[in-house]
Design a protein around this motif. Sequence first.
Motif, PDB file in Angstrom:
ATOM      1  N   PHE A 166       0.879  -1.617  -0.182  1.00 44.61           N
ATOM      2  CA  PHE A 166      -0.052   0.456  -0.283  1.00 44.61           C
ATOM      3  C   PHE A 166       0.591   1.358   0.142  1.00 44.61           C
ATOM      4  O   PHE A 166       0.730   2.164  -0.826  1.00 44.61           O
ATOM      5  CB  PHE A 166      -0.943  -0.085   1.025  1.00 44.61           C
ATOM      6  CG  PHE A 166      -1.465   1.291   2.348  1.00 44.61           C
ATOM      7  CD1 PHE A 166      -2.441   1.627   1.136  1.00 44.61           C
ATOM      8  CD2 PHE A 166      -1.184   2.151   2.558  1.00 44.61           C
ATOM      9  CE1 PHE A 166      -3.609   2.665   0.912  1.00 44.61           C
ATOM     10  CE2 PHE A 166      -2.183   3.370   2.984  1.00 44.61           C
ATOM     11  CZ  PHE A 166      -3.390   3.808   2.162  1.00 44.61           C
ATOM     12  N   PHE A 167       1.526   1.313   0.709  1.00 45.06           N
ATOM     13  CA  PHE A 167       2.707   2.241   0.604  1.00 45.06           C
ATOM     14  C   PHE A 167       3.773   2.560  -0.144  1.00 45.06           C
ATOM     15  O   PHE A 167       3.939   4.007  -0.911  1.00 45.06           O
ATOM     16  CB  PHE A 167       3.913   2.437   1.900  1.00 45.06           C
ATOM     17  CG  PHE A 167       2.418   3.068   3.474  1.00 45.06           C
ATOM     18  CD1 PHE A 167       2.535   4.536   3.651  1.00 45.06           C
ATOM     19  CD2 PHE A 167       2.445   1.623   3.842  1.00 45.06           C
ATOM     20  CE1 PHE A 167       1.795   4.898   4.844  1.00 45.06           C
ATOM     21  CE2 PHE A 167       2.010   2.146   5.709  1.00 45.06           C
ATOM     22  CZ  PHE A 167       1.531   3.542   5.625  1.00 45.06           C
ATOM     23  N   SER A 215      -2.058  -8.571  -4.302  1.00 54.59           N
ATOM     24  CA  SER A 215      -1.376  -7.721  -4.691  1.00 54.59           C
ATOM     25  C   SER A 215      -2.798  -6.164  -5.937  1.00 54.59           C
ATOM     26  O   SER A 215      -2.659  -5.316  -5.825  1.00 54.59           O
ATOM     27  CB  SER A 215       0.063  -7.552  -5.343  1.00 54.59           C
ATOM     28  OG  SER A 215       0.568  -7.954  -3.775  1.00 54.59           O
ATOM     29  N   PHE A 216      -3.431  -7.365  -6.412  1.00 52.62           N
ATOM     30  CA  PHE A 216      -3.702  -7.158  -7.453  1.00 52.62           C
ATOM     31  C   PHE A 216      -5.265  -6.155  -6.827  1.00 52.62           C
ATOM     32  O   PHE A 216      -5.445  -4.733  -6.911  1.00 52.62           O
ATOM     33  CB  PHE A 216      -4.800  -8.216  -8.018  1.00 52.62           C
ATOM     34  CG  PHE A 216      -5.903  -8.077  -8.998  1.00 52.62           C
ATOM     35  CD1 PHE A 216      -5.835  -7.047 -10.327  1.00 52.62           C
ATOM     36  CD2 PHE A 216      -7.346  -7.966  -8.833  1.00 52.62           C
ATOM     37  CE1 PHE A 216      -6.934  -6.451 -10.853  1.00 52.62           C
ATOM     38  CE2 PHE A 216      -8.389  -7.785  -9.763  1.00 52.62           C
ATOM     39  CZ  PHE A 216      -8.250  -6.804 -10.741  1.00 52.62           C
ATOM     40  N   ILE A 217      -5.601  -6.529  -5.385  1.00 53.32           N
ATOM     41  CA  ILE A 217      -6.303  -6.074  -4.362  1.00 53.32           C
ATOM     42  C   ILE A 217      -6.628  -4.814  -4.683  1.00 53.32           C
ATOM     43  O   ILE A 217      -7.182  -3.414  -4.174  1.00 53.32           O
ATOM     44  CB  ILE A 217      -7.027  -7.023  -3.590  1.00 53.32           C
ATOM     45  CG1 ILE A 217      -7.424  -7.867  -4.088  1.00 53.32           C
ATOM     46  CG2 ILE A 217      -8.060  -5.942  -2.830  1.00 53.32           C
ATOM     47  CD1 ILE A 217      -7.929  -9.310  -3.110  1.00 53.32           C
ATOM     48  N   GLY A 266      -7.503  -0.751  -5.743  1.00 49.26           N
ATOM     49  CA  GLY A 266      -8.958  -0.154  -5.118  1.00 49.26           C
ATOM     50  C   GLY A 266      -7.340   1.021  -5.008  1.00 49.26           C
ATOM     51  O   GLY A 266      -8.943   1.897  -4.988  1.00 49.26           O
ATOM     52  N   VAL A 267      -6.012   0.841  -4.708  1.00 50.47           N
ATOM     53  CA  VAL A 267      -5.260   2.269  -4.428  1.00 50.47           C
ATOM     54  C   VAL A 267      -6.332   3.030  -5.953  1.00 50.47           C
ATOM     55  O   VAL A 267      -6.008   3.769  -6.122  1.00 50.47           O
ATOM     56  CB  VAL A 267      -4.308   2.021  -4.110  1.00 50.47           C
ATOM     57  CG1 VAL A 267      -3.837   3.370  -4.123  1.00 50.47           C
ATOM     58  CG2 VAL A 267      -4.316   1.336  -2.962  1.00 50.47           C
ATOM     59  N   LEU A 268      -5.663   2.488  -7.395  1.00 48.28           N
ATOM     60  CA  LEU A 268      -5.555   3.275  -8.742  1.00 48.28           C
ATOM     61  C   LEU A 268      -7.520   3.439  -8.802  1.00 48.28           C
ATOM     62  O   LEU A 268      -7.306   5.072  -9.075  1.00 48.28           O
ATOM     63  CB  LEU A 268      -5.556   2.246  -9.892  1.00 48.28           C
ATOM     64  CG  LEU A 268      -3.773   1.257  -9.318  1.00 48.28           C
ATOM     65  CD1 LEU A 268      -3.890   0.575 -11.276  1.00 48.28           C
ATOM     66  CD2 LEU A 268      -3.544   3.026  -9.810  1.00 48.28           C
TER      67      LEU A 268
END
Length: 923
Positions: A93-94, A220-222, A226-228
Amino acid sequence: MSSLANVTAKTICPQISSTTPRIMAVFNKRICVASVMTTPTEQPIFLQQIKANLEQCCKNLYTELYKLLKLNGMTKYFTQSAANLAYFGILLFFAAITLLGFLDIVITPASMLMNVISDYMLIVSAVAFLILYGLFRWRTPKQLQFVGPILTSLGITAFIILQLVVWGVLPAPEAARFSNPFTLALASVMLLTFFLALTIRHNYPYLKIDASWATLRLLSFIILLGVLVWYAMSARIVYLETKNALTKIQLIGNMIDSRFIDQIKALERIKQRVERADTYATDELLATDMPAYITDYEIIEGMLILDEQQRPIVTSAFAEPFWQLHMRTSEGIKNWLAQPSETTRIAANGSSLNTQTPIVMMAVPLKSKTDAKQLVALLNLNGLVAAEYLDYLSAIKTFMAFNPEVLVAMQGSTDGTYTLHRLQQTYPHSVNDKVTLITGIEHDFYSVLIDYTPLHEATRLQQMLLWLTGAFAFIYILAADTTKRLRAESKKLASMARYDELTGYLRRDAFNQDTQSMMIDCEGCRRAVLFVNLDKFNSINDGLGHRMGDHVLKLTAQRIRSAAQGADVFARFSNDEFIVYYRDTTAHQLKKDAAAVIKAVAEVFAVEDLSVHLTASIGIAVATQAQIDTEQLVQFADIAMDKAKAAGGNQYAIYQSDMQDSHEQLVAIRTQLQVAMNQDQLEAYYQPIFSAETGRIVSVESLVRWRKDGSFISPALFIPIAEQTGQVIQLGEQMLQKVIRDLSENAELQKLTVAVNVSPHQLARANFVNDLVSQIKRHKLSPQQLTIELTEAVMSEAGQTEERLRQLREHGLHVAIDDFGTGFSSLAYLTRQPADIIKIDRAFTLGVEAEGKQRNLLSKMIEMCQQLDKVVVVEGVETAEQVELFKALGVDRLQGFYFAKPMPLSQLIELLRSNVTTPDEDQ
């Protein structure tokens, strides 16, 4: 100090409040001791005491926090693998925020109001990533471990406060009011995830990425998705807000041009009237039109007419003082007015821009036949824009730049002028655009964000995407962890189903499956099995306990694997039996491995300072035909093993076809014997025992007989099988019940003693004596009427057997030692045995008629028994000469075919009733 510590503890974690008094009790006590040392020489000691007190308080606080964290149950509900995945997800995430922040700064055009991820958040996320990555690789020293719970509690507190600000429950601090709302929302999420990572790191010191690539890719995909999505939607909001700001600039530019055009047209009409009028009526006409013009147009603050020397001829109320303050002394305005022009000119009055009524001047040349004049209209700059039409863009304020030092708000604001630097400092989020007005001059317009409320509301919704991403990631982590644990459990169960937990060998079912599959494409292979049985292994379990027995089994399995180097498969068949399987081998290899296994097992086992000795019996079976499957091969090896064990053990035997016949006979007899016992088909025969002195029958021995299909099966055949299979217990119980029943129902028998043979397995039963005595009492018999016969080998065993026999004698039963002289016990045991009858085996009666060592030995045995007050019975008497000889030797009783063969009860009763005093010569 105490109150400060209490406040600190309460701030860190409200749950610590209840434990604070206990912590502070230690602290206050030590502070009091330290505070009495106030002299200069004692000052260093005082400081050391203060330091020690603070350290002690921190340790106590850490202990309480640690207990609470453990109580709250992270380690209870979160496994190590789940913690590994969660930490990896936070790192990702970071990393994603850092990468997007960098791309946001590099790619986002400067014309945008703001960045979704500010440069400040880029730095924070990068630092957080590096810290967490460093903690992942570097284990926290014990001296710093107490910091973890404190930082976590502070982080959670800060997160709650920050989240309340994001949601508008708490007012934003003054410094954050105009900050990037995306930064505020993102900071809240980053703060929680960062301190969550610290908590995971604290509770799980040994972190490692042990998940599968598929699990890591999906996690990683999740997270990245979500971040994108959050970034894309947030960037969309920034784009729309920027578009609104630019739209407002264009609208204001259009409004200004529209107002200028309207005023130019109006002034042109005045100009035309003046130019058509009589020269002497010009001033009167202007004096009349000016008030009407000012009244008709609200934007017009005042008007004045200037002569050729730029002196006011006619002025309005507002224009007179304005001329004096902002025009008369301004060289720039004078020069502007002096410029020849045939059209209307427009210029802002610089000195008035910083007042409540900023003015834009419009100059119209008035030419008559006699002179040239100028009509100057003073327009209120604030009136150029119709603010009521721009209410939907009220969150944005637009400034018009006359130069970098003069920017004026274009929405009726009375803020005065701004410099560009001041504007950027006051309003950090702005866009600018160039607009060419009707005057032909290009102006810079700046739209700034003054109300963040709409953005805050939007970012709250966008933040939910991040929370949902975290929730989905958390659910996936738990699901992946649960799946991993279930797979591990399934794998463990599958392994347990296939492999013996103690030895690591295959279990029987798995062995059969594997060896059957190995037969494929093995035509002509010389398959073989070594069936290994540990001789008398039960004595290890009985003597040393099952724990040590299991340890010996484990060591034995290791030795067998090392010794049988040519084997392909190892399996545990039963408790102390192992199978060694060869897919294709030679006779030489089999014999070599079998000998090596026997030698390896025979070596001493050192177990907990004890030396354990074992031997093994091995059966070898070989098959080259495909028709013989593994189960048959194992069965053949088992038969061969029985042969090796019957030969004394500690050796191997190779299966031969005749072994199968013997084995099948054994199985058949065992099965048929069980049927016979279940159907009560066994019979009790009796052989009389005569007094050597009187020749009368004084006792009888009961013997079991099994009649099948009209003929008898020899006891020498089925008794050993019954002893081997354990059926001898049921057989002995049935015979004992038959004899007692016959004894109770026949008065003739009650005048004698009846001997019953008892196996060692029967005697070993805990309730044997009590059950026997109960049966005697139930049938109202005298214990003296019954004799219990046991072989010499059983009688020679001390301990429990001797105690049981002593109990029988105490109840009044006779005890006889059968087959005396055939065992290997010393004669010393005879003196302590409770037996009162000695039966000398028939082996000593053969050839006794001749003088020699055997007769002398028999004579000594009889003499010794007589001296011990034992009743001596000689078995196997077959001739009259033997009878006379045994009488001469002082034997008490005689038994053998010379007197009578074993007979059914009916014949025995007839014999007893005949009152025969001497044996029948014809028998």
